[in-house]
Design a protein around this motif. Structure first.
Motif, PDB file in Angstrom:
ATOM      1  N   GLU A   1      11.445  33.094  16.651  1.00 40.84           N
ATOM      2  CA  GLU A   1      10.187  33.734  16.994  1.00 40.84           C
ATOM      3  C   GLU A   1       9.334  33.847  15.743  1.00 40.84           C
ATOM      4  O   GLU A   1       9.839  34.192  14.676  1.00 40.84           O
ATOM      5  CB  GLU A   1      10.428  35.130  17.584  1.00 40.84           C
ATOM      6  N   GLY A   2       8.046  33.556  15.888  1.00 37.51           N
ATOM      7  CA  GLY A   2       7.175  33.622  14.719  1.00 37.51           C
ATOM      8  C   GLY A   2       5.790  33.059  14.977  1.00 37.51           C
ATOM      9  O   GLY A   2       4.836  33.433  14.285  1.00 37.51           O
ATOM     10  N   HIS A   3       5.673  32.193  15.948  1.00 41.70           N
ATOM     11  CA  HIS A   3       4.349  31.658  16.287  1.00 41.70           C
ATOM     12  C   HIS A   3       3.556  32.708  17.068  1.00 41.70           C
ATOM     13  O   HIS A   3       4.118  33.516  17.816  1.00 41.70           O
ATOM     14  CB  HIS A   3       4.482  30.392  17.118  1.00 41.70           C
ATOM     15  N   ASN A   4       2.232  32.655  16.928  1.00 41.03           N
ATOM     16  CA  ASN A   4       1.356  33.606  17.613  1.00 41.03           C
ATOM     17  C   ASN A   4       0.877  33.088  18.970  1.00 41.03           C
ATOM     18  O   ASN A   4       0.388  33.875  19.778  1.00 41.03           O
ATOM     19  CB  ASN A   4       0.131  33.909  16.737  1.00 41.03           C
ATOM     20  N   HIS A   5       0.986  31.783  19.167  1.00 40.66           N
ATOM     21  CA  HIS A   5       0.552  31.202  20.440  1.00 40.66           C
ATOM     22  C   HIS A   5       1.608  30.189  20.908  1.00 40.66           C
ATOM     23  O   HIS A   5       2.670  30.047  20.292  1.00 40.66           O
ATOM     24  CB  HIS A   5      -0.822  30.535  20.294  1.00 40.66           C
ATOM     25  N   ALA A   6       1.267  29.517  21.988  1.00 39.01           N
ATOM     26  CA  ALA A   6       2.209  28.589  22.607  1.00 39.01           C
ATOM     27  C   ALA A   6       2.672  27.524  21.615  1.00 39.01           C
ATOM     28  O   ALA A   6       1.904  27.052  20.769  1.00 39.01           O
ATOM     29  CB  ALA A   6       1.565  27.919  23.817  1.00 39.01           C
TER      30      ALA A   6
ATOM     31  N   PRO B   1      21.502  10.854  22.251  1.00 42.95           N
ATOM     32  CA  PRO B   1      21.631   9.777  21.252  1.00 42.95           C
ATOM     33  C   PRO B   1      22.813   8.849  21.487  1.00 42.95           C
ATOM     34  O   PRO B   1      22.796   7.709  20.992  1.00 42.95           O
ATOM     35  CB  PRO B   1      21.767  10.535  19.931  1.00 42.95           C
ATOM     36  N   ARG B   2      23.835   9.291  22.243  1.00 39.19           N
ATOM     37  CA  ARG B   2      25.029   8.446  22.402  1.00 39.19           C
ATOM     38  C   ARG B   2      25.419   8.215  23.859  1.00 39.19           C
ATOM     39  O   ARG B   2      26.004   7.192  24.174  1.00 39.19           O
ATOM     40  CB  ARG B   2      26.213   9.085  21.669  1.00 39.19           C
ATOM     41  N   LYS B   3      25.135   9.161  24.733  1.00 41.17           N
ATOM     42  CA  LYS B   3      25.600   9.076  26.118  1.00 41.17           C
ATOM     43  C   LYS B   3      24.436   8.735  27.051  1.00 41.17           C
ATOM     44  O   LYS B   3      23.271   8.853  26.692  1.00 41.17           O
ATOM     45  CB  LYS B   3      26.243  10.395  26.542  1.00 41.17           C
ATOM     46  N   GLU B   4      24.825   8.328  28.258  1.00 40.07           N
ATOM     47  CA  GLU B   4      23.838   8.019  29.293  1.00 40.07           C
ATOM     48  C   GLU B   4      23.417   9.312  29.974  1.00 40.07           C
ATOM     49  O   GLU B   4      23.715   9.568  31.143  1.00 40.07           O
ATOM     50  CB  GLU B   4      24.421   7.032  30.306  1.00 40.07           C
ATOM     51  N   ILE B   5      22.714  10.127  29.207  1.00 45.23           N
ATOM     52  CA  ILE B   5      22.288  11.440  29.690  1.00 45.23           C
ATOM     53  C   ILE B   5      20.813  11.612  29.345  1.00 45.23           C
ATOM     54  O   ILE B   5      20.356  11.201  28.278  1.00 45.23           O
ATOM     55  CB  ILE B   5      23.129  12.574  29.057  1.00 45.23           C
ATOM     56  N   LEU B   6      20.110  12.249  30.251  1.00 43.09           N
ATOM     57  CA  LEU B   6      18.682  12.508  30.079  1.00 43.09           C
ATOM     58  C   LEU B   6      18.420  13.981  30.309  1.00 43.09           C
ATOM     59  O   LEU B   6      19.026  14.601  31.198  1.00 43.09           O
ATOM     60  CB  LEU B   6      17.888  11.657  31.069  1.00 43.09           C
ATOM     61  N   VAL B   7      17.526  14.560  29.514  1.00 42.88           N
ATOM     62  CA  VAL B   7      17.117  15.951  29.714  1.00 42.88           C
ATOM     63  C   VAL B   7      15.616  15.967  29.973  1.00 42.88           C
ATOM     64  O   VAL B   7      14.847  15.245  29.337  1.00 42.88           O
ATOM     65  CB  VAL B   7      17.481  16.831  28.499  1.00 42.88           C
ATOM     66  N   SER B   8      15.206  16.749  30.958  1.00 41.14           N
ATOM     67  CA  SER B   8      13.796  16.871  31.311  1.00 41.14           C
ATOM     68  C   SER B   8      13.394  18.330  31.291  1.00 41.14           C
ATOM     69  O   SER B   8      14.165  19.206  31.710  1.00 41.14           O
ATOM     70  CB  SER B   8      13.523  16.275  32.698  1.00 41.14           C
ATOM     71  N   CYS B   9      12.190  18.590  30.784  1.00 36.47           N
ATOM     72  CA  CYS B   9      11.638  19.941  30.737  1.00 36.47           C
ATOM     73  C   CYS B   9      10.430  20.006  31.655  1.00 36.47           C
ATOM     74  O   CYS B   9       9.643  19.056  31.720  1.00 36.47           O
ATOM     75  CB  CYS B   9      11.215  20.300  29.316  1.00 36.47           C
ATOM     76  N   GLY B  10      10.291  21.121  32.330  1.00 41.46           N
ATOM     77  CA  GLY B  10       9.190  21.275  33.268  1.00 41.46           C
ATOM     78  C   GLY B  10       8.440  22.566  33.053  1.00 41.46           C
ATOM     79  O   GLY B  10       8.868  23.463  32.310  1.00 41.46           O
ATOM     80  N   GLU B  11       7.319  22.660  33.722  1.00 47.49           N
ATOM     81  CA  GLU B  11       6.525  23.882  33.645  1.00 47.49           C
ATOM     82  C   GLU B  11       7.067  24.973  34.557  1.00 47.49           C
ATOM     83  O   GLU B  11       6.465  26.043  34.657  1.00 47.49           O
ATOM     84  CB  GLU B  11       5.067  23.566  33.995  1.00 47.49           C
TER      85      GLU B  11
ATOM     86  N   LEU C   1      20.571  21.293  21.864  1.00 42.29           N
ATOM     87  CA  LEU C   1      19.246  20.951  22.360  1.00 42.29           C
ATOM     88  C   LEU C   1      18.264  22.000  21.877  1.00 42.29           C
ATOM     89  O   LEU C   1      18.572  23.205  21.896  1.00 42.29           O
ATOM     90  CB  LEU C   1      19.233  20.897  23.896  1.00 42.29           C
ATOM     91  N   ALA C   2      17.107  21.541  21.412  1.00 47.15           N
ATOM     92  CA  ALA C   2      16.012  22.446  21.023  1.00 47.15           C
ATOM     93  C   ALA C   2      14.884  22.311  22.032  1.00 47.15           C
ATOM     94  O   ALA C   2      14.514  21.201  22.418  1.00 47.15           O
ATOM     95  CB  ALA C   2      15.513  22.107  19.623  1.00 47.15           C
ATOM     96  N   THR C   3      14.340  23.439  22.481  1.00 50.61           N
ATOM     97  CA  THR C   3      13.235  23.443  23.439  1.00 50.61           C
ATOM     98  C   THR C   3      12.117  24.333  22.908  1.00 50.61           C
ATOM     99  O   THR C   3      12.369  25.350  22.254  1.00 50.61           O
ATOM    100  CB  THR C   3      13.689  23.965  24.812  1.00 50.61           C
ATOM    101  N   SER C   4      10.890  23.928  23.190  1.00 48.46           N
ATOM    102  CA  SER C   4       9.705  24.719  22.827  1.00 48.46           C
ATOM    103  C   SER C   4       8.994  25.138  24.100  1.00 48.46           C
ATOM    104  O   SER C   4       9.058  24.452  25.126  1.00 48.46           O
ATOM    105  CB  SER C   4       8.772  23.907  21.937  1.00 48.46           C
ATOM    106  N   SER C   5       8.284  26.277  24.025  1.00 47.59           N
ATOM    107  CA  SER C   5       7.740  26.855  25.250  1.00 47.59           C
ATOM    108  C   SER C   5       6.409  27.529  24.979  1.00 47.59           C
ATOM    109  O   SER C   5       6.022  27.787  23.835  1.00 47.59           O
ATOM    110  CB  SER C   5       8.734  27.872  25.827  1.00 47.59           C
TER     111      SER C   5
ATOM    112  N   ASP D   1       8.124  31.340  29.921  1.00 51.23           N
ATOM    113  CA  ASP D   1       6.891  30.604  30.237  1.00 51.23           C
ATOM    114  C   ASP D   1       7.235  29.115  30.280  1.00 51.23           C
ATOM    115  O   ASP D   1       8.381  28.717  30.051  1.00 51.23           O
ATOM    116  CB  ASP D   1       5.808  30.894  29.203  1.00 51.23           C
ATOM    117  N   TRP D   2       6.251  28.289  30.574  1.00 50.22           N
ATOM    118  CA  TRP D   2       6.457  26.861  30.744  1.00 50.22           C
ATOM    119  C   TRP D   2       7.044  26.225  29.493  1.00 50.22           C
ATOM    120  O   TRP D   2       6.805  26.657  28.367  1.00 50.22           O
ATOM    121  CB  TRP D   2       5.149  26.166  31.113  1.00 50.22           C
ATOM    122  N   LEU D   3       7.837  25.166  29.718  1.00 47.47           N
ATOM    123  CA  LEU D   3       8.417  24.409  28.613  1.00 47.47           C
ATOM    124  C   LEU D   3       7.466  23.268  28.244  1.00 47.47           C
ATOM    125  O   LEU D   3       6.880  22.626  29.110  1.00 47.47           O
ATOM    126  CB  LEU D   3       9.772  23.829  29.003  1.00 47.47           C
ATOM    127  N   SER D   4       7.337  23.018  26.948  1.00 47.90           N
ATOM    128  CA  SER D   4       6.409  21.995  26.475  1.00 47.90           C
ATOM    129  C   SER D   4       7.106  20.801  25.837  1.00 47.90           C
ATOM    130  O   SER D   4       6.575  19.690  25.866  1.00 47.90           O
ATOM    131  CB  SER D   4       5.439  22.596  25.453  1.00 47.90           C
TER     132      SER D   4
END
Length: 628
Positions: free
Chosen positions: A430-435, A359-369, A406-410, A392-395
């Motif tokens: 933890e609490g979801h039953n699927h991806a 939100p403030r800096k010239e920074i980028l985050v990328s998520c991959g499988e 940073l928050a990531t989902s997988s 497992d893969w990040l979504s």
């Protein structure tokens, strides 16, 4: 001059026959006129063609024939009756006008005849001499009769003949046109017959293929049934194992309490005995079971202590953004469409699933499988930090409003929070039953929302580290989730072809938006929040008025699926990442669509820089492209 003023002998004869009187000859008339001293005429002899010289063609009467002697009398009588019937029919059809109806004065008849034949000079001579005789009293009008019916009848028949010829010509033209239409219709009929035959052949082929596929799938049913039974068995074993683990944890906690009570009851101090201490004293390494039990016990203690000391966060009531920020961006930042590929960052070995900007800096985050997320410095693309911890893969990924988390989902059904200063995972939900497909931060930074393949969405409390609410309502996978800017409203897009607006405080669905014909892959708000953009699995992008909750416009950019949509900082340009590798830029003012070609394969994600000067997109080849 005599030829011009004289009366032709043919006309005189017609008059004599018609009137039944003898008219004076041209010479007598000239002498009489000369005696009176009024006119001077010369006698001119006009040779006339005898009527007998005209050759008439005899027409044989073939309509009536008497049968030969070999025929019987009855047949001859029948033929005579048929001839009489035909004659009566012809007489009924041919009705000749009466004498009084078609009769005409001789003077008018001759004038009309001469006009028709174009004999203008003869007409002038006739009229001058005719009226001269009438004035002199040589001819009396009461003795003049009408022209016989045969002449007028011939004229009527001639006119009818001309009309019939005209009608025949029109009928021929209509017949030609009808013939052309018939040929054209026959050709179309033949074409449609061939097309129908081809469709029938294709249908039969598809039916045969469908039967083969059914047989093929039927062969897999026993294997699927066996695998399902094994799955159920493994679930039961997992449940029994978890019960045994909980029982073991209970025994350990009971032993520890007994040991502590013994310490307090004794007069001397008994040193605390731990499995790890015993192993260290005896220089014996811990077994895997003892180590897991010790780590689980310590983790349980930390969580219990943390939950005792923390309380649930409260949703903010009044969050008012600074409107000057959006007004400044909309007025000062012009819309840009002429982006050009400037750099390619190869960050992942597997496809890039999500890109987020700090939100403030010239920074980028990328998520991959490849189960990794990477923090990249711009504009050089230097990797500053790499996070690993998901199984497992990040979504999806999303920055905390402050930018320090940073928050990531997988696909491993979890949502993880990361401390960017250290690169460590500080919390796992933890609490979801699927991806889990997507995650988003609340503007206050105390809540994280996630959407999952299990048809539900969850709201997590960061302070109390628990699920505050589960959103039920969608009937298929929830593919995207996003908080409305500076509010407690959530927007979700689902594979059940609908969008839903939720109240995060109560967990109730406030409104559902229907209009997509296919699965909704992504949905987002404009920076000001007055509009919603969504894309589906057939490449259709829709714009919705969030204040009226009504569709505004629908744009078909298919048939390739649209994977993600995002607005620029002004809210006037919408970018869509398509499955065919094209980034589509939609100008919301003019409606024009611009294309950015650079990805070799599918484009999964796209995001604008804060100033709108740059654009970043991620593809299935593991690269992040920079457009300037």
């Amino acid at each position: 001059m005599a030829a011009q003023h004289g009366m032709p002998n043919l006309a005189l004869r017609v008059l004599e026959e018609t009137l039944g009187v003898s008219l004076p000859a041209a010479g007598d008339t000239a002498d009489a006129v000369a005696a009176e001293g009024a006119y001077y005429l010369e006698q001119v002899t006009i040779t006339e063609t005898p009527e007998d010289d005209y050759g008439y063609e005899e027409i044989p009467d073939d309509n009536f024939s008497i049968p030969e002697g070999e025929e019987d009398l009855a047949k001859a009588i029948q033929m005579v009756q048929e001839q009489a019937t035909d004659t009566s029919i012809l007489e009924q059809k041919t009705i000749l006008p009466s004498k009084h109806a078609v009769s005409e004065v001789i003077e008018d008849f001759l004038c009309n005849f001469l006009i028709k034949m174009g004999m203008t000079r003869t007409l002038d001579c006739f009229q001058s001499e005719w009226y001269e005789l009438i004035q002199k009293g040589v001819i009396e009008l009461r003795n003049i009769e009408n022209v016989p019916d045969v002449y007028t009848q011939n004229m009527v028949l001639e006119n009818e003949n001309k009309n019939l010829k005209k009608e025949l010509k029109h009928y021929k033209q209509a017949a030609d046109k009808a013939r052309e239409d018939l040929l054209k219709t026959q050709k179309e009929r033949d074409f449609h017959r061939m097309h129908h035959k081809r469709i029938v052949q294709e249908k039969n082929k598809l039916v045969n293929d469908l039967k083969g596929l059914r047989l093929h799938y039927a062969s897999y049913e026993p294997t699927i049934r066996v695998l399902h039974e094994k799955h159920q068995t493994l679930l039961k074993e997992k449940m029994l194992t978890s019960l045994q683990r909980d029982r073991a944890f209970g025994k350990i906690s009971g032993l520890e309490e007994t040991l502590q009570s013994l310490k307090k009851g004794c007069t001397y101090i008994v040193p605390e005995i731990r499995v790890g201490d015993i192993c260290e004293r005896e220089n014996v390494s811990e077994g895997p079971t003892q180590k897991c039990l010790r780590e689980a016990r310590e983790r349980n203690k930390c969580k219990t202590r943390m939950k005792d000391n923390t309380k649930d966060s409260k949703f903010p009531v009044d969050i008012q953004p600074d409107p000057s920020l959006y007004l400044c961006k909309e007025n000062l930042c012009p819309s840009k469409f002429d982006y050009k590929l400037s750099n390619i960052f190869r960050l992942h070995e597997l496809p890039v699933s999500c890109i987020a900007l700090h939100p403030r800096k010239e920074i980028l985050v990328s998520c991959g499988e490849d189960r990794l997320w990477k923090l990249v410095g711009l504009p050089k693309g230097t990797v500053l930090l790499t996070g690993c911890g998901h199984t497992d893969w990040l979504s999806g990924c999303c920055f905390h409003p402050s930018g320090n988390k940073l928050a990531t989902s997988s696909g491993d059904t979890t949502v993880k929070l990361w401390d960017l200063s250290k690169g460590d995972c500080i919390l796992t939900f933890e609490g979801h039953n699927h991806a889990v497909w997507s995650c988003t931060w609340h503007s206050c930074g105390d809540f994280v929302a996630s959407s999952s393949l299990d048809t539900t969405s969850k709201i997590w409390d960061v302070n109390s580290e628990r699920c505050r609410c589960t959103l039920y309502g969608h009937t298929d996978s929830v593919n995207s989730i996003e908080f409305f800017p500076f509010s407690n409203t959530l927007l979700t897009g689902s594979a059940d072809k609908s969008l839903s607006v939720w109240d995060a405080r109560t967990g109730k669905c406030e409104q559902s938006l229907y209009g997509h014909m296919h699965s909704v892959n992504d949905a987002t708000f404009t920076p000001r929040g007055h509009m919603i953009a969504s894309c589906d699995a057939c490449g259709v992008t829709k714009l919705w008025d969030f204040r009226k909750l009504l569709p505004v416009v629908s744009i078909d950019i298919g048939p390739s699926p649209g994977n993600e949509v995002n607005f620029d900082s002004t809210g006037r340009v919408l970018a869509q990442a398509s499955n065919n590798g094209v980034i589509h830029l939609l100008d919301l003012k003019s409606g024009e669509i611009h294309k950015l070609m650079g990805h070799e394969s599918e484009a999964h994600t796209v995001v604008f820089s804060h100033d709108g000067e740059s654009l970043f997109s991620g593809g299935s080849d593991g690269t992040v492209l920079t457009w300037c």
